[in-house]
Write a protein that holds these residues in place. Sequence first.
Motif, PDB file in Angstrom:
ATOM      1  N   GLY A 133       0.781  -1.226   0.000  1.00 21.48           N
ATOM      2  CA  GLY A 133       0.000   0.000   0.000  1.00 21.48           C
ATOM      3  C   GLY A 133       0.813   1.276   0.000  1.00 21.48           C
ATOM      4  O   GLY A 133       0.256   2.369   0.133  1.00 21.48           O
ATOM      5  N   ASP A 134       2.129   1.158  -0.158  1.00 21.24           N
ATOM      6  CA  ASP A 134       3.030   2.308  -0.113  1.00 21.24           C
ATOM      7  C   ASP A 134       3.521   2.617  -1.530  1.00 21.24           C
ATOM      8  O   ASP A 134       4.339   1.888  -2.072  1.00 21.24           O
ATOM      9  N   PRO A 135       3.051   3.706  -2.149  1.00 19.44           N
ATOM     10  CA  PRO A 135       3.441   3.982  -3.545  1.00 19.44           C
ATOM     11  C   PRO A 135       4.938   4.208  -3.729  1.00 19.44           C
ATOM     12  O   PRO A 135       5.450   4.043  -4.837  1.00 19.44           O
ATOM     13  N   ASP A 136       5.639   4.594  -2.666  1.00 22.03           N
ATOM     14  CA  ASP A 136       7.077   4.827  -2.778  1.00 22.03           C
ATOM     15  C   ASP A 136       7.896   3.544  -2.722  1.00 22.03           C
ATOM     16  O   ASP A 136       9.068   3.530  -3.106  1.00 22.03           O
ATOM     17  N   MET A 137       7.286   2.462  -2.210  1.00 18.62           N
ATOM     18  CA  MET A 137       8.038   1.221  -1.995  1.00 18.62           C
ATOM     19  C   MET A 137       7.407  -0.008  -2.637  1.00 18.62           C
ATOM     20  O   MET A 137       8.057  -1.045  -2.787  1.00 18.62           O
TER      21      MET A 137
END
Length: 208
Positions: A133-137
């Motif tokens: 759920g983390d767009p950066d990871m």
Amino acid sequence: MRIHSNSFQHRQRLPVEFAAGQASGDGYGFAPNRNPHLAWDEVPQATRSFALVCIDPDVPTVAEMVGRSDVQIPEHQVRTDFIHWVIADIAADVREIAAGSCSDGVTAHGKRDPAGPRGSRQGLNDYTGWFAGDPDMAGDWYGYDGPFPPPNDLRLHRYFFRVFALDVERLELDARFTAAAVLNAMQSHVLGEASIYGTYSLNPAVKG
């Protein structure tokens, strides 16, 4: 079979260079994330390949408590497994994995095609789900990514490196395979097994 490591002692703390998380001046951040050295011997004669998994069985099950500064995760909380590494089809004459040869640093969105032992395939570790759920990871996290236990967890985490000698050269696996798929595919093919574990914590209150 026997397994040992030049990177850490059995049942002792893993050095921070083999972890994904470490304390930093402003809290906690990424660590060097190098895979540890592993070597094994006394292998069954009929071995045709090896498989390897790294499992942390001490992961808390109440996600809402993870990383909070106002609460400590109790040691007795129910725990679950977290996979940090899974490798299949390691060539039968391989006996060693050098430190840092498969992972050296954290890669956002996961490593695409990590280096590995000759003949091997590396599967998805559980950071794939953790960062979903983390767009950066977010991404497919293949290969080794080391310990980053919750800093507010009162339990000392254990990291088991398990190597299996198999009587088949190649396991039947999909391209995006997991440790569960490897453990299922190797059933009835295991000739021997060896394991070693190291520990890690980011909570200064946790000893051992």
